[in-house]
Every structure is written in C-alpha cells, then in structure tokens.
Design a protein around this motif. Sequence first.
Motif, mmCIF file in Angstrom:
data_model
loop_
_atom_site.group_PDB
_atom_site.id
_atom_site.type_symbol
_atom_site.label_atom_id
_atom_site.label_comp_id
_atom_site.label_asym_id
_atom_site.label_seq_id
_atom_site.Cartn_x
_atom_site.Cartn_y
_atom_site.Cartn_z
ATOM 1 N N LEU A 128 46.756 36.718 26.273
ATOM 2 C CA LEU A 128 45.873 35.571 26.141
ATOM 3 C C LEU A 128 45.627 34.913 27.492
ATOM 4 C CD1 LEU A 128 44.296 33.569 24.347
ATOM 5 C CD2 LEU A 128 46.444 32.325 24.026
ATOM 6 N N PHE A 129 46.705 34.698 28.263
ATOM 7 C CA PHE A 129 46.554 34.082 29.582
ATOM 8 C C PHE A 129 45.748 34.978 30.517
ATOM 9 C CE2 PHE A 129 50.571 31.680 28.482
ATOM 10 C CZ PHE A 129 49.932 30.457 28.370
ATOM 11 N N THR A 130 45.981 36.289 30.435
ATOM 12 C CA THR A 130 45.216 37.227 31.259
ATOM 13 C C THR A 130 43.738 37.166 30.904
ATOM 14 O OG1 THR A 130 47.113 38.714 31.431
ATOM 15 C CG2 THR A 130 44.944 39.640 31.915
ATOM 16 N N GLU A 131 43.440 37.129 29.605
ATOM 17 C CA GLU A 131 42.052 37.053 29.150
ATOM 18 C C GLU A 131 41.406 35.736 29.592
ATOM 19 O OE1 GLU A 131 39.507 37.067 24.953
ATOM 20 O OE2 GLU A 131 41.654 37.530 24.960
ATOM 21 N N MET A 132 42.176 34.642 29.523
ATOM 22 C CA MET A 132 41.640 33.347 29.945
ATOM 23 C C MET A 132 41.319 33.351 31.438
ATOM 24 S SD MET A 132 44.146 30.837 27.762
ATOM 25 C CE MET A 132 43.602 29.343 28.570
ATOM 26 N N GLU A 133 42.170 33.994 32.232
ATOM 27 C CA GLU A 133 41.916 34.074 33.672
ATOM 28 C C GLU A 133 40.696 34.928 33.972
ATOM 29 O OE1 GLU A 133 45.466 35.486 35.470
ATOM 30 O OE2 GLU A 133 46.608 33.626 35.121
ATOM 31 N N GLU A 134 40.556 36.029 33.219
ATOM 32 C CA GLU A 134 39.407 36.910 33.438
ATOM 33 C C GLU A 134 38.096 36.222 33.068
ATOM 34 O OE1 GLU A 134 40.300 40.307 31.115
ATOM 35 O OE2 GLU A 134 41.666 41.205 32.595
ATOM 36 N N LYS A 135 38.136 35.351 32.035
ATOM 37 C CA LYS A 135 36.933 34.698 31.545
ATOM 38 C C LYS A 135 36.764 33.278 32.086
ATOM 39 C CE LYS A 135 36.479 37.264 27.214
ATOM 40 N NZ LYS A 135 36.328 37.165 25.746
ATOM 41 N N SER A 136 37.598 32.894 33.049
ATOM 42 C CA SER A 136 37.501 31.541 33.583
ATOM 43 C C SER A 136 36.261 31.398 34.470
ATOM 44 C CB SER A 136 38.758 31.195 34.379
ATOM 45 O OG SER A 136 38.900 32.059 35.495
ATOM 46 N N ILE A 137 35.776 30.174 34.588
ATOM 47 C CA ILE A 137 34.600 29.877 35.402
ATOM 48 C C ILE A 137 35.047 29.359 36.765
ATOM 49 C CG2 ILE A 137 32.548 28.418 35.602
ATOM 50 C CD1 ILE A 137 32.370 28.372 32.595
ATOM 51 N N ASP A 138 34.430 29.841 37.816
ATOM 52 C CA ASP A 138 34.685 29.320 39.160
ATOM 53 C C ASP A 138 33.791 28.099 39.374
ATOM 54 O OD1 ASP A 138 36.516 31.339 39.777
ATOM 55 O OD2 ASP A 138 34.909 32.719 40.352
ATOM 56 N N PHE A 139 34.382 26.927 39.228
ATOM 57 C CA PHE A 139 33.620 25.691 39.323
ATOM 58 C C PHE A 139 33.357 25.315 40.779
ATOM 59 C CE2 PHE A 139 35.463 25.385 35.085
ATOM 60 C CZ PHE A 139 34.409 24.884 34.347
ATOM 61 N N GLY A 140 32.360 24.408 40.945
ATOM 62 C CA GLY A 140 31.987 23.945 42.268
ATOM 63 C C GLY A 140 32.619 22.609 42.602
ATOM 64 N N SER A 141 31.892 21.804 43.386
ATOM 65 C CA SER A 141 32.441 20.527 43.846
ATOM 66 C C SER A 141 31.525 19.348 43.528
ATOM 67 C CB SER A 141 32.685 20.585 45.361
ATOM 68 O OG SER A 141 31.475 20.898 46.054
#
Length: 228
Positions: A128-141
């Motif tokens: 689950l944590f691996t999947e969450m990291e793979e599907k995470s969004i790279d946010f801006g500032s």
Amino acid sequence: MKKGDELNAGAVEYVRGMPVVKIFNAPIVGFRSLYENIIGYRDMVYAYSMSCRISYVSFQWLLNIFIVLPIFLAAFKVAGGADPRLWSIKVLFFTLFMGIFFSNMMKIMYVFMYIYQANSAVDNLENLFTEMEEKSIDFGSLKEMKNHCIEFKNVDFSYDKNTKILSDFSLKLEENKVYALVGASGSGKSTIGKLISGLYPVDKGQILIGGEKIKNYDKNFLMDNIGI
C-alpha cells in the motif's frame, strides 16, 4: 486471506452506502456484491476446512490412541502381578501429559497461522505504501489562488489498470456556488472529490483550481483550502 479482504471491503462499501439507500430510497439489491462476498467467503472457508479433515482427524485419532493405549497396558501389567496403584498413577500421569501435549500442539499450530496472517498484513501495508508513493503527486510551491473555480479538462482516471472510473471527463464549477453530484454507487462521485483534493494523479487531462494546475500548488496550502 484474499476472501477475507474482499468481505471486509464489501462490508465497508455497504455501510458507506447506507445514506444513499435512506436518502434516495434506493433498492437494497444494489449491494448484491456484499451478499456475494459473504457467500464466497463461506464457500472458501468450508472448502478449506474440508481439505484439512483427513489430517486433523488422523491427528485426533493418533492422540486418542496414545491416551487409551496405556490403559490396556496397565490392565495387562496388573493382571501379570504388577502394583495396581503404581500403574494407576502412570495412566493418570500419561493421560494428563497427553492433554497438555495436545493443548500445546494446538497453540503451536495457531502461532504458525498468526505468523502467516501477520506477514500477510505487513506485506499488504508495504504494498500500500509503495503504491501510494508511486501514485503520489509532485506538488509545487504556489501559495495563492486567483479564484476558487474548479475545472476538469478531459480527465481520465482509474485506481487500477482494469477499472476506469473517469473517461474524457470535463466539468467546470464556478466559485461561490453550491453543486450536487448525483449518481449511482460507484459512478465516481467520491473519486471526483478525491481528485480535487490532490490525493491521486490523473491518468490523462488536467484539473485546475483558480486557473492553475493542482500540482503547481504547495501541498499544505492545498490541504488547508480544501475539505472533504
């Protein structure tokens, strides 16, 4: 374990859907999946139990033979002139010992089962944590919104490769207005809310808030301005 997970998921979905049933007087047949999960789990447990019957019954027979055998041995020895009190104590001791042996053997078997369940739970969490990291969004500032209009532009989204929830979905929500998303259970209403919150990346298309892509905003700023 897999059937148990399916049963738990079906029960959670059933409970979450209760407000829909009560508000819209929806037919309960819409939650047939829970019934199917229960029946599937029952059949799996029954089949598994029946597959163990030969080994488990054999173990019980073997144990009972070891408990009963000293009684016949004691009767034979006493008939041959041995001390009956001594052999009565031996039979009692052996009977109690085998009871303790059986109890501890059962505990050992349960320990192995619990170890398997624990390993399975840890593997599920790690996946689950691996999947969450793979599907995470790279946010801006970005920490400022020009306005609060929300727009979906030709969005595709799926939780997995087999089930597409949104396909070429476009929608514009003007600020200072109240909207209601109405649809059947599983049609994507909650998914839209999750996507607006930036919980998942889209497969295709864009989601804009205030004319800016969600991923351009600072994550904490976005979380502070969106409630679900």
